[in-house]
Design an enzyme around this catalytic site. Structure first.
Site, PDB file in Angstrom:
ATOM      1  N   ARG A  54       0.803  -1.220   0.000  1.00  0.00           N
ATOM      2  CA  ARG A  54       0.000   0.000   0.000  1.00  0.00           C
ATOM      3  C   ARG A  54       0.842   1.280   0.000  1.00  0.00           C
ATOM      4  O   ARG A  54       0.602   2.202  -0.785  1.00  0.00           O
ATOM      5  CB  ARG A  54      -0.924   0.057   1.241  1.00  0.00           C
ATOM      6  CG  ARG A  54      -2.170  -0.750   1.108  1.00  0.00           C
ATOM      7  CD  ARG A  54      -2.498  -1.405   2.411  1.00  0.00           C
ATOM      8  NE  ARG A  54      -1.527  -2.433   2.665  1.00  0.00           N
ATOM      9  CZ  ARG A  54      -1.659  -3.702   2.222  1.00  0.00           C
ATOM     10  NH1 ARG A  54      -2.735  -4.060   1.623  1.00  0.00           N
ATOM     11  NH2 ARG A  54      -0.705  -4.589   2.429  1.00  0.00           N
ATOM     12  N   THR A  55       1.809   1.352   0.904  1.00  0.00           N
ATOM     13  CA  THR A  55       2.509   2.629   1.079  1.00  0.00           C
ATOM     14  C   THR A  55       3.321   2.959  -0.176  1.00  0.00           C
ATOM     15  O   THR A  55       3.259   4.081  -0.691  1.00  0.00           O
ATOM     16  CB  THR A  55       3.421   2.563   2.314  1.00  0.00           C
ATOM     17  OG1 THR A  55       2.667   2.034   3.404  1.00  0.00           O
ATOM     18  CG2 THR A  55       3.944   3.933   2.684  1.00  0.00           C
ATOM     19  N   LYS A  84      26.767  -3.682   0.545  1.00  0.00           N
ATOM     20  CA  LYS A  84      28.237  -3.501   0.551  1.00  0.00           C
ATOM     21  C   LYS A  84      28.674  -2.738   1.793  1.00  0.00           C
ATOM     22  O   LYS A  84      29.810  -2.282   1.878  1.00  0.00           O
ATOM     23  CB  LYS A  84      28.670  -2.721  -0.695  1.00  0.00           C
ATOM     24  CG  LYS A  84      28.309  -3.398  -2.007  1.00  0.00           C
ATOM     25  CD  LYS A  84      28.693  -2.494  -3.182  1.00  0.00           C
ATOM     26  CE  LYS A  84      27.879  -2.845  -4.404  1.00  0.00           C
ATOM     27  NZ  LYS A  84      27.808  -1.761  -5.369  1.00  0.00           N
ATOM     28  N   ARG A 105      11.177   3.665   3.898  1.00  0.00           N
ATOM     29  CA  ARG A 105      10.792   2.670   4.919  1.00  0.00           C
ATOM     30  C   ARG A 105      12.074   1.973   5.350  1.00  0.00           C
ATOM     31  O   ARG A 105      12.712   1.295   4.552  1.00  0.00           O
ATOM     32  CB  ARG A 105       9.785   1.657   4.379  1.00  0.00           C
ATOM     33  CG  ARG A 105       9.506   0.540   5.391  1.00  0.00           C
ATOM     34  CD  ARG A 105       8.306  -0.310   5.054  1.00  0.00           C
ATOM     35  NE  ARG A 105       7.067   0.421   5.228  1.00  0.00           N
ATOM     36  CZ  ARG A 105       5.867  -0.113   5.048  1.00  0.00           C
ATOM     37  NH1 ARG A 105       5.750  -1.383   4.687  1.00  0.00           N
ATOM     38  NH2 ARG A 105       4.773   0.600   5.218  1.00  0.00           N
ATOM     39  N   HIS A 134       4.590   5.512  11.664  1.00  0.00           N
ATOM     40  CA  HIS A 134       4.183   5.448  10.249  1.00  0.00           C
ATOM     41  C   HIS A 134       3.223   6.636  10.074  1.00  0.00           C
ATOM     42  O   HIS A 134       2.021   6.471   9.955  1.00  0.00           O
ATOM     43  CB  HIS A 134       3.489   4.110  10.000  1.00  0.00           C
ATOM     44  CG  HIS A 134       3.289   3.744   8.565  1.00  0.00           C
ATOM     45  ND1 HIS A 134       3.485   4.628   7.507  1.00  0.00           N
ATOM     46  CD2 HIS A 134       2.898   2.574   7.996  1.00  0.00           C
ATOM     47  CE1 HIS A 134       3.221   3.993   6.379  1.00  0.00           C
ATOM     48  NE2 HIS A 134       2.857   2.759   6.644  1.00  0.00           N
TER      49      HIS A 134
HETATM   50  N1   CP Z   1      -0.458  -0.141   5.795  1.00  0.00           N
HETATM   51  C1   CP Z   1       0.772  -0.381   5.268  1.00  0.00           C
HETATM   52  O1   CP Z   1       1.769   0.231   5.656  1.00  0.00           O
HETATM   53  O2   CP Z   1       0.802  -1.342   4.304  1.00  0.00           O
HETATM   54  P1   CP Z   1       2.091  -1.762   3.468  1.00  0.00           P
HETATM   55  O3   CP Z   1       3.030  -2.457   4.447  1.00  0.00           O
HETATM   56  O4   CP Z   1       1.573  -2.685   2.413  1.00  0.00           O
HETATM   57  O5   CP Z   1       2.716  -0.529   2.922  1.00  0.00           O
END
Ligand code: CP
Length: 305
Positions: A54-55, A84, A105, A134
C-alpha cells in the site's frame, strides 16, 4: 504552513492537519479529472528496506498523478549498496542528488530521523523499525475517521492488536490526542500492550484512555474499531486465545450501527472476509484515501520551495 520532513505524527498541529484535509479533498477532484501536470519537474525516490504494498504503490501512484516521476527500488536491503556496507546517511546523501523527495521505509527505529538529520531534500517516513512510527498512515487513518464519522472531537476509538510494535497505532494515537474529548481503548494481550511513552503523552495531554485485554465490554460503545494484526509467534504465552480479538459477523452485531471498522492492512485472520460487505467495514476506503492524502502531503512539501 511549512514542513521540511515528515518523520513523526507529533509534527502535525491541528491547523496543519486541517490544511492537509483541504488539500486531500482537492486531490480527490484532481484524480477524478485524470490527474495534473503541475509537478512534472519533480522526482520522488521510494527507498524501501522492508516490504510494502500500500505505502509504496500509493506514494508512487500519487507522484504519477501529480505529473511527476519516480525512482524506485523494490527491496533496498537487497538491491541498494547497504549490502556492501554503505551507511544509511551516505545512501541518503547520494539519492538526494537525484530527486526532490525521498520516501523511506527503514528497518531500524529512528531510521527516518537519521535520514532527515542530513538530507537536503524532504524525507517522508514510510515506517521505521518495528516500534517506530508510520505518520502518513496515521494521517490517512485520521482523514478516514474524519470523512466517515464527520467529526474528530468527542470520538471513542478502540485500537486492537500487537500494540507494542504497532507503528500505525502509535502514530494514530499521537494524532487523536490533538482533539477534544477523545476516549481511547487499547486492547491487546498484556505482553503486547501499547508502550508507556504513548501513555505518558496521553497523560500530558489529558486524554482519557483505558487498557484492556479483551474486547467484550468495549466493542459496543466505540465509534471506531481500529484493528491490527497479532502474530502468534510474538506471544510468550502461547496459550492465549487470539480468536477473541478477531472481528466476525457476531462481533458486528454488537457494534454501534454508525461505527466503523478500520485496518491499516494487510490483514491476516483478525477480520473475517464475511465482514467486508458490511457498510461499517471502512478498510478498503481507508486504503484508497492513502492515495489522496499522500498526493496532498507531496504537494505540501513541494509547494513550500
Ligand atoms: N499499511 C501499510 O503500511 O501497508 P504496506 O506495508 O503494504 O505498505
Amino acid at each position: 504552513m511549512k514542513i521540511k520532513h515528515i518523520v513523526e505524527s507529533q509534527q502535525f498541529t491541528v491547523p496543519l492537519i486541517l490544511e492537509l484535509f483541504e488539500r486531500t479533498d482537492l486531490m480527490k477532484k484532481v484524480v477524478a479529472r485524470g490527474g495534473t501536470k503541475d509537478y512534472e519537474k519533480k522526482v520522488m525516490a521510494s527507498l524501501f528496506y522492508k516490504p510494502s504494498t500500500r505505502t509504496r504503490f500509493s506514494f508512487e501512484s500519487a507522484m504519477y498523478r501529480l505529473g511527476g516521476r519516480i525512482l524506485s527500488t523494490e527491496q533496498a536491503k537487497e538491491f541498494s549498496s547497504e549490502v556492501k556496507g554503505e551507511l544509511l546517511e551516505d545512501t541518503i546523501q547520494i539519492v538526494a542528488n537525484y530527486c526532490d523527495a525521498i520516501v523511506l521505509r527503514h528497518h531500524e527505529e529512528g531510521g527516518a530521523q537519521r535520514a532527515a538529520a542530513i538530507s537536503p531534500v524532504p524525507i517522508i517516513n514510510a515506517g521505521d523499525g518495528s516500534g517506530g512510527q508510520h505518520p502518513t498512515q496515521g494521517l490517512l487513518d485520521l482523514y478516514t475517521i474524519y470523512n466517515e464519522c464527520h467529526a474528530l472531537d468527542g470520538l471513542s476509538v478502540a485500537i486492537i492488536g500487537a500494540l507494542d510494535q504497532g507503528r500505525t497505532a502509535r502514530s494514530l494515537a499521537y494524532l487523536l490526542s490533538k482533539f477534544e474529548r477523545i476516549k481511547l481503548y487499547f486492547i491487546a494481550p498484556d505482553e503486547l500492550q501499547i508502550k508507556p511513552d504513548i501513555l505518558e503523552h496521553l497523560d500530558e495531554k489529558g486524554v482519557s484512555y483505558q487498557l484492556s485485554s479483551n474486547t467484550d465490554d468495549i466493542i459496543s460503545k466505540v465509534d471506531v474499531v481500529y484493528q491490527t494484526r497479532i502474530d502468534k509467534e510474538r506471544l510468550k504465552h502461547k496459550e492465549i486465545d487470539l480468536t477473541k480479538y478477531n472481528i466476525d459477523t457476531n462481533v458486528l452485531k454488537k457494534m454501534k450501527y454508525n461505527s466503523i471498522i478500520m485496518h491499516p492492512l494487510p490483514r491476516s485472520v483478525e477480520i473475517n472476509p464475511a465482514v467486508d460487505g458490511d457498510p461499517r467495514a471502512a478498510y478498503f476506503r481507508q486504503a484508497r484515501n492513502g492515495l489522496y492524502v499522500r498526493m496532498a502531503l507531496l504537494t505540501m512539501l513541494f509547494d513550500k520551495e
